[in-house]
Design a protein around this motif. Structure first.
Motif, PDB file in Angstrom:
ATOM      1  N   GLY A  48     -14.224   3.781  -2.241  1.00 30.54           N
ATOM      2  CA  GLY A  48     -13.291   3.323  -1.215  1.00 30.54           C
ATOM      3  C   GLY A  48     -13.938   3.049   0.128  1.00 30.54           C
ATOM      4  O   GLY A  48     -13.478   2.192   0.879  1.00 30.54           O
ATOM      5  N   LYS A  52      -3.670  -4.419   0.750  1.00 30.29           N
ATOM      6  CA  LYS A  52      -3.298  -4.494  -0.663  1.00 30.29           C
ATOM      7  C   LYS A  52      -4.392  -3.860  -1.524  1.00 30.29           C
ATOM      8  O   LYS A  52      -5.586  -4.010  -1.232  1.00 30.29           O
ATOM      9  CB  LYS A  52      -3.129  -5.971  -1.040  1.00 30.29           C
ATOM     10  N   ASN A  53      -3.964  -3.177  -2.557  1.00 31.61           N
ATOM     11  CA  ASN A  53      -4.921  -2.609  -3.506  1.00 31.61           C
ATOM     12  C   ASN A  53      -5.200  -3.658  -4.581  1.00 31.61           C
ATOM     13  O   ASN A  53      -4.329  -3.995  -5.370  1.00 31.61           O
ATOM     14  CB  ASN A  53      -4.348  -1.336  -4.128  1.00 31.61           C
ATOM     15  N   TYR A  54      -6.425  -4.158  -4.593  1.00 29.67           N
ATOM     16  CA  TYR A  54      -6.783  -5.200  -5.538  1.00 29.67           C
ATOM     17  C   TYR A  54      -7.352  -4.631  -6.843  1.00 29.67           C
ATOM     18  O   TYR A  54      -7.769  -5.372  -7.710  1.00 29.67           O
ATOM     19  CB  TYR A  54      -7.808  -6.142  -4.918  1.00 29.67           C
ATOM     20  N   LYS A 108      -9.462  -2.306  -1.320  1.00 26.56           N
ATOM     21  CA  LYS A 108      -8.241  -2.448  -0.543  1.00 26.56           C
ATOM     22  C   LYS A 108      -8.537  -3.302   0.670  1.00 26.56           C
ATOM     23  O   LYS A 108      -9.497  -3.034   1.392  1.00 26.56           O
ATOM     24  CB  LYS A 108      -7.743  -1.075  -0.067  1.00 26.56           C
TER      25      LYS A 108
END
Lengths: 165, 457
Positions: free
Chosen positions: A20, B447-449, B454
């Motif tokens: 992330g 948006k979470n792709y 993101k």
């Protein structure tokens, strides 16, 4: 982050953090070691160290702050090994938005800051960490971060105002 | 008193923008001494299967060596792990996506350099071509579609610094023809080395190599200078210069400084030093949706020509009319940065859609403007948005700045084209913008792709 617990669960948490936030880690590490290749390597090594020592993670600080601490130490260690060969400003290869003149000034001013101030500036602006996260990552009080960044801002402000005169 | 925080943030964003970085979690685990993924049984099973398949593959490669170089059957090569699939998958969702097929990624081979293993993973691209990734920090690239004879970009990775120059430590590249039986590296001292490579069958149909340059050849006079492909008869099929050393980068001094000025109600302004501040003239004044005042000024220069400055950009020079005809310009669509086009080869205009704040902060309060210079013959410009909406603006003396309303931040409503018209109403130019670019327009919720990515759509 919800990763305190079994080693396997924690490693999963590290992986999630890695996936992330990788660009932020690489960006900040690159600024510290002076090259994007070096920054990338530092992050890989830093996360590997985090995986190896995940058992010692007690959840006293956020996992992210704990990893930042490891990555920063790895980056500083790398810089010490490289000695004087790595110039901080060499990482800024290009200016993509057409403000090279302005950026050159900021780069010089930041490079002229004392080591500790510069490190916090990197964490604040390259890593995008808030004061509390910086404090946790460097294992200092929030007030110390605030005071150090205030001193860095003041120094930068003085440099900018000198240019204006 | 100068508010330095936004200045530093914006400047850092430009100097070292946050880039999409290919993840390599497997490398992290290997550095940590973990061979198996600490996952549920399905993950371990997958890893074991991959390992067994690799053993089978190594046997197959041994047989294929009779042809002069190892050949890997792509369809029979072991599938890549989930982490690698995610790594490739991220390429499908970045700002300018590549239609790679991540679930088709395969482990091709592993090269060991300085005691570290570097696995090669390759995935096909829909419509032809492929993406590849060398694990353990060496990265990869995508070559969608067909590509001609060459090496597909031989590149040096890593560097040894020696007497102010950097010398390659690792060389990687592609072999685009099965006719090539040898890849030969030529050094400055006349020595040569055969670089091993592996050929991958359909649908990849390409060779790959990764080669650690010996320490003795990381010095002046001994560094790599050329690389060539030869066929089985020893004839050179292609040859390419290798830039074995390059000077350590030092930033060039800027043509002029920017100095900061304050005007009531506006953010700090970066003004070209040659501009005569006392003779400034404000051409535009408006507000972005978040209340930030947006303006553009011009002033004569101490040298010659005119300087301008605004919230987002500044410059000096004479703005000249474009050459005859209608320049049809293509969007640049840079990843995560300002989008838009400068105006052709000569003269050069700076007309872009760009963020008013740092490009690394797409979420929340950031605003977007259309700015700054265009053909001075333009008396009106027509902005065409997705969905058909049009807005007409009036530039002044070749300058324009316009905060784009927030309703045009959403996909499906974004700026697609700016048409320029002269005083007679004849169209004299057109600039296209890539509306699908991601991470340019702010959003309230990224948006979470998938694949761990993101960002603002």
């Amino acid at each position: 982050m919800g990763v305190v617990g079994s080693r396997a669960a924690s490693v999963e948490g590290l992986e999630a953090l890695y996936r992330g936030e990788l660009p932020r880690f690489v960006r900040a590490a690159s600024a510290i070691v002076g090259s994007e290749i070096g920054g990338r390597d530092v992050v890989q090594e830093g996360f590997a160290r985090a995986v190896r020592s995940i058992a010692s993670f007690r959840g006293e600080v956020a996992l992210e702050a704990w990893v930042w601490r490891i990555v920063i130490n790895t980056a500083l260690e790398q810089r010490r090994k490289a000695g004087d060969e790595v110039a901080l400003d060499e990482v800024f290869l290009t200016s993509e938005n057409g403000s090279a003149e302005e950026d050159l000034g900021v780069r010089r001013w930041v490079a002229a800051l004392p080591e500790r101030q510069r490190l916090m500036v990197f964490l604040r602006y390259f890593a995008g960490l808030d004061y509390r996260s910086i404090a946790e990552a460097l294992d200092v009080e929030v007030g110390t971060v605030s005071a150090t960044l205030a001193a860095a801002h003041a120094a930068l402000r003085r440099s900018m105002e000198e240019v204006e005169r | 008193m100068i508010d330095v925080e936004p200045l530093i943030g914006a400047s850092f964003d430009r100097m070292l923008p946050e880039r999409a970085v290919a993840a390599d979690w497997q490398d992290v685990l290997e550095r940590a001494g973990i061979r198996r993924r600490p996952r549920a049984s399905t993950g371990r099973y997958r890893y074991v299967v991959a390992a067994l398949a690799l053993v089978a593959f190594i046997g197959a490669v041994g047989a294929a060596y009779a042809l002069g170089y190892p050949i890997v059957g792509f369809s029979s090569a072991p599938h890549a792990s989930r982490t690698i699939v995610d790594d490739f998958g991220q390429l499908t969702v970045i700002a300018v996506p590549t239609p790679v097929l991540p679930h088709e990624a395969r482990l091709i081979t592993t090269v060991r350099i300085d005691g570290r293993k570097h696995p090669l993973f390759v995935a096909p691209v829909r419509g032809g071509g492929f993406c590849y990734l060398w694990g353990n920090s060496f990265g990869g690239s995508c070559l969608p579609g067909r590509h001609g004879l060459g090496f597909g970009g031989v590149q040096g990775i890593g560097a040894t610094r020696y007497q102010g120059r950097e010398y390659m430590k690792v060389i990687t590249g592609l072999v685009p023809t099965p006719r090539a039986t040898h890849v030969v590296l030529h050094y400055a001292d006349g020595q040569t080395a055969d670089i091993p490579f592996v050929w991958v069958t359909r649908p990849i149909r390409n060779g790959f190599f990764l080669y650690g340059v010996p320490t003795a050849h990381q010095r002046p006079g001994h560094q790599p200078i050329r690389i060539s492909l030869t066929d089985s008869a020893g004839a050179v099929i292609a040859s390419q210069r290798v830039f074995g050393s390059f000077p350590v980068f030092k930033p060039k001094p800027p043509p002029y400084r920017l100095v900061r000025h304050r005007l009531a109600g506006y953010p700090r302004l970066n003004v070209p030093a040659p501009a005569i501040w006392a003779k400034r003239q404000q051409l535009f004044s408006s507000r972005a949706f978040n209340g930030t005042r947006v303006g553009l000024w011009i002033a004569p220069s101490h040298g010659s020509g005119t300087c301008y400055w605004s919230n987002v950009h500044a410059g000096c020079g004479n703005v000249l009319p474009a050459t005859s005809g209608i320049p049809r310009l293509q969007p640049s669509g840079t990843v995560g940065g300002a989008d838009g086009v400068t105006g052709g080869a000569s003269p050069s205009y700076w007309l872009k859609v760009t963020r008013g704040r740092g490009s690394g902060d797409p979420v929340g309060r950031g605003y977007v403007v259309l700015c700054c210079t265009l053909d001075p013959r333009s008396r009106s410009v027509k902005l065409r948005f997705q969905g058909g909406e049009q807005v007409t603006l009036t530039p002044k003396r070749g300058y324009l700045i316009w905060p784009i309303p927030r309703r045009h931040y959403r996909p499906g409503h974004r700026l697609e084209e700016v048409d320029l018209y002269d005083r007679r109403g004849n169209q004299i130019g057109s600039v296209s913008f890539l509306a699908s670019v991601r991470e340019l327009y702010p959003c309230t919720k990224p948006k979470n792709y998938g694949y761990g990515v993101k960002m603002c759509p």
